[in-house]
Design a protein around this motif. Structure first.
Motif, PDB file in Angstrom:
ATOM      1  N   LEU A  28       0.828  -1.203   0.000  1.00 15.51           N
ATOM      2  CA  LEU A  28       0.000   0.000   0.000  1.00 15.51           C
ATOM      3  C   LEU A  28       0.867   1.259   0.000  1.00 15.51           C
ATOM      4  O   LEU A  28       0.593   2.230  -0.710  1.00 15.51           O
ATOM      5  N   THR A  29       1.914   1.242   0.808  1.00 15.06           N
ATOM      6  CA  THR A  29       2.796   2.403   0.890  1.00 15.06           C
ATOM      7  C   THR A  29       3.544   2.624  -0.419  1.00 15.06           C
ATOM      8  O   THR A  29       3.627   3.750  -0.923  1.00 15.06           O
ATOM      9  N   ARG A  87     -11.430  -5.374  -1.132  1.00 19.06           N
ATOM     10  CA  ARG A  87     -11.101  -3.961  -1.344  1.00 19.06           C
ATOM     11  C   ARG A  87     -10.015  -3.768  -2.392  1.00 19.06           C
ATOM     12  O   ARG A  87     -10.008  -2.768  -3.113  1.00 19.06           O
ATOM     13  N   HIS A  88      -9.084  -4.726  -2.482  1.00 21.28           N
ATOM     14  CA  HIS A  88      -8.001  -4.522  -3.442  1.00 21.28           C
ATOM     15  C   HIS A  88      -8.508  -4.570  -4.879  1.00 21.28           C
ATOM     16  O   HIS A  88      -7.947  -3.920  -5.762  1.00 21.28           O
ATOM     17  N   ARG A  89      -9.592  -5.311  -5.133  1.00 23.47           N
ATOM     18  CA  ARG A  89     -10.145  -5.338  -6.484  1.00 23.47           C
ATOM     19  C   ARG A  89     -10.753  -3.986  -6.858  1.00 23.47           C
ATOM     20  O   ARG A  89     -10.628  -3.529  -8.004  1.00 23.47           O
ATOM     21  N   PHE A 201      -1.428  -7.322  -5.908  1.00 22.28           N
ATOM     22  CA  PHE A 201      -0.790  -8.357  -5.093  1.00 22.28           C
ATOM     23  C   PHE A 201      -1.165  -8.272  -3.614  1.00 22.28           C
ATOM     24  O   PHE A 201      -0.631  -9.031  -2.806  1.00 22.28           O
ATOM     25  N   LEU A 202      -2.064  -7.377  -3.242  1.00 19.84           N
ATOM     26  CA  LEU A 202      -2.494  -7.308  -1.848  1.00 19.84           C
ATOM     27  C   LEU A 202      -3.163  -8.614  -1.440  1.00 19.84           C
ATOM     28  O   LEU A 202      -3.920  -9.216  -2.198  1.00 19.84           O
ATOM     29  N   SER A 439       5.722 -10.712  -4.083  1.00 20.23           N
ATOM     30  CA  SER A 439       5.556 -12.147  -3.918  1.00 20.23           C
ATOM     31  C   SER A 439       5.149 -12.448  -2.485  1.00 20.23           C
ATOM     32  O   SER A 439       5.340 -11.640  -1.599  1.00 20.23           O
ATOM     33  N   ALA A 440       4.557 -13.605  -2.276  1.00 24.34           N
ATOM     34  CA  ALA A 440       4.082 -13.949  -0.941  1.00 24.34           C
ATOM     35  C   ALA A 440       5.251 -14.057   0.018  1.00 24.34           C
ATOM     36  O   ALA A 440       6.338 -14.455  -0.346  1.00 24.34           O
ATOM     37  N   ASP A 441       5.013 -13.661   1.303  1.00 21.45           N
ATOM     38  CA  ASP A 441       6.046 -13.837   2.309  1.00 21.45           C
ATOM     39  C   ASP A 441       5.422 -14.476   3.541  1.00 21.45           C
ATOM     40  O   ASP A 441       4.248 -14.797   3.569  1.00 21.45           O
TER      41      ASP A 441
END
Length: 450
Positions: A28-29, A87-89, A201-202, A439-441
């Motif tokens: 987001l940032t 919300r990301h969509r 990617f959120l 990428s996923a973490d």
């Protein structure tokens, strides 16, 4: 009641990333930095595109109104949608719309064929995208941090956001002067495309599930009840309906006009806007360390200096004086901004955040179409200096009135077990964003439990 939220996972041993900087927060940032770099230059470019097409102050006001009107009309729907679907969509779809509209605007300006009505249509599309984006983005941000970490996280986020505004305004003003507004609008379109890619990617897999509800109108009614049931909330939103409307007229119409007539053109105005951004960064740094107990009272006191730029333009002061006024205003508004977000995060249930944020945005921007459209006629009727002095006086008056509300004076910060340490905020931001890969973490999504 909010569902219990799991605590965010701790970063791996030896990680330099602050504990409060989860994956969603970082994305987001980073996306906000990108969009602010483009948007703050585009705001200057739009005004000068109107001038280059032969427009005057009234036309600048009409184009600004075209952006703000759909923003006001669709905000409530956008808030309800953002509390129903991921919300990301909503955010990505809004970024796509903004990208397309700004690219078309840039093409017309670069071709030298842009007309006022075309500018109004394209800025209206951009405003529509923002109407859906803003409530979704605010709800997503507030859901990405925990109660113990909220104040620091919001302050660092806003520091990054306004830091990008510094570069966007300064670079945008310079590019408008040297290469013209069309290229700046094109940069803004590219920025929206990049930011939309990051927001795609959120991770919303860990967010509390929302029930189906009773339909759009029922959702809006529920959000309204949450809004009007809190005197501190609706009174400050009413205050900012006037303040934001007046700031919109000053920054969209009077500021560029004074800059062109008295200060030498786009560059000094861009520097003044950048100084405002520097002030907001300074205010955000301050708020990473200072956590006033009566946060809304302190924040509201800091709204008074927002009238300084209007007064500086009314005199008018030279470029140095205007830049100083903008800097002080930026510091003050950031103290309010962090205090306001912390109060919202503390008091509003997570599943209603976007709807309540929509009412906040709706109320705060409701007068923008009117004030920007009337800025030109007001200048003709009363004179530019008189209109600016009137704007400054009204900002001071409504701010004094809202201090009469007991909840504004008395709402206090709730104690938490700890405030997660993050070290120096500038270093924390730099190291955190260095880990903001899409990428996923191991952390997954972090959630609000305030």
């Amino acid at each position: 009641m909010n569902k219990p939220a799991a605590s965010p996972s701790r970063p791996p041993l030896g990680s330099r990333r602050p504990e409060w900087a989860g994956r969603n927060y970082l994305l987001l940032t980073a996306a906000t930095i990108v969009t602010n770099l483009g948007t703050h230059g585009a705001l200057i470019a739009t005004t000068w595109a109107v001038f280059e097409s032969g427009g005057d102050a009234g036309d600048v006001g009409l184009v600004a109104m075209a952006r703000f009107l759909p923003l006001v009309l669709f905000l409530l729907i956008g808030g309800a949608v953002a509390d129903r679907v991921p919300r990301h969509r909503v955010m990505v779809a809004a970024n796509v719309l903004n990208c397309v509209s700004q690219a078309a605007f840039a093409a017309l300006v670069l071709a030298g064929t842009a007309q006022i009505w075309q500018m109004m249509v394209l800025t209206a599309l951009c405003g529509t995208g923002q109407a859906f984006f803003n409530p979704a983005a605010e709800g997503m941000l507030m859901s990405s941090v925990t109660g113990e970490q909220a104040s620091r996280a919001f302050a660092v986020y806003r520091m990054a956001m306004h830091g990008a505004s510094i570069g966007g305004a300064a670079i945008g003003g310079a590019l408008v002067a040297f290469v013209g507004p069309g290229w700046v609008l094109l940069i803004d379109a590219v920025a929206f495309a990049v930011a939309g890619g990051l927001r795609a990617f959120l991770d919303v897999s860990g967010m509390p599930e929302r029930g189906p509800g009773g339909g759009l109108l029922a959702d809006l009614k529920e959000g309204w009840q949450e809004f009007v049931g809190r005197p501190w909330l609706w009174s400050i939103v009413a205050q900012f309906s006037v303040v934001v409307g007046l700031i919109g007229a000053v920054e969209s119409v009077y500021g560029p006009l004074v800059a062109r007539a008295e200060l030498g053109g786009a560059r000094p105005w861009g520097i003044a806007l950048a100084a405002y951004g520097v002030g907001t960064v300074a205010g955000a740094v301050l708020m990473t360390r200072w956590k006033p107990r009566r946060m809304l009272f302190v924040g509201t006191l800091c709204v008074f200096p927002i009238a300084l730029p209007s007064a500086a333009l009314a005199v008018p002061l030279d470029a140095v004086g205007l830049t100083a006024a903008m800097f002080v205003s930026g510091v003050a508004i950031e103290v309010f901004g962090v205090s306001w977000m912390t109060a919202m995060h503390q008091e509003i249930p997570e599943e209603k955040l976007s709807r309540v944020s929509a009412y906040d945005w709706f109320g705060s921007t409701a007068l923008l179409p009117l004030t920007t459209a009337l800025a030109g006629p007001a200048e003709t009727a009363f004179g530019r200096s008189e209109a600016l002095w009137g704007a400054a006086a009204l900002m001071v008056l409504v701010t004094a009135l809202v201090l009469l509300v007991p909840d504004v004076r008395n709402l206090t910060r709730r104690p938490h077990t700890k405030e997660v340490a993050g070290g120096d905020p500038v270093s924390a931001l730099a190291t955190a964003l260095g880990a903001a890969a899409p990428s996923a973490d191991a952390e997954g999504a972090v959630r609000r439990n305030g």
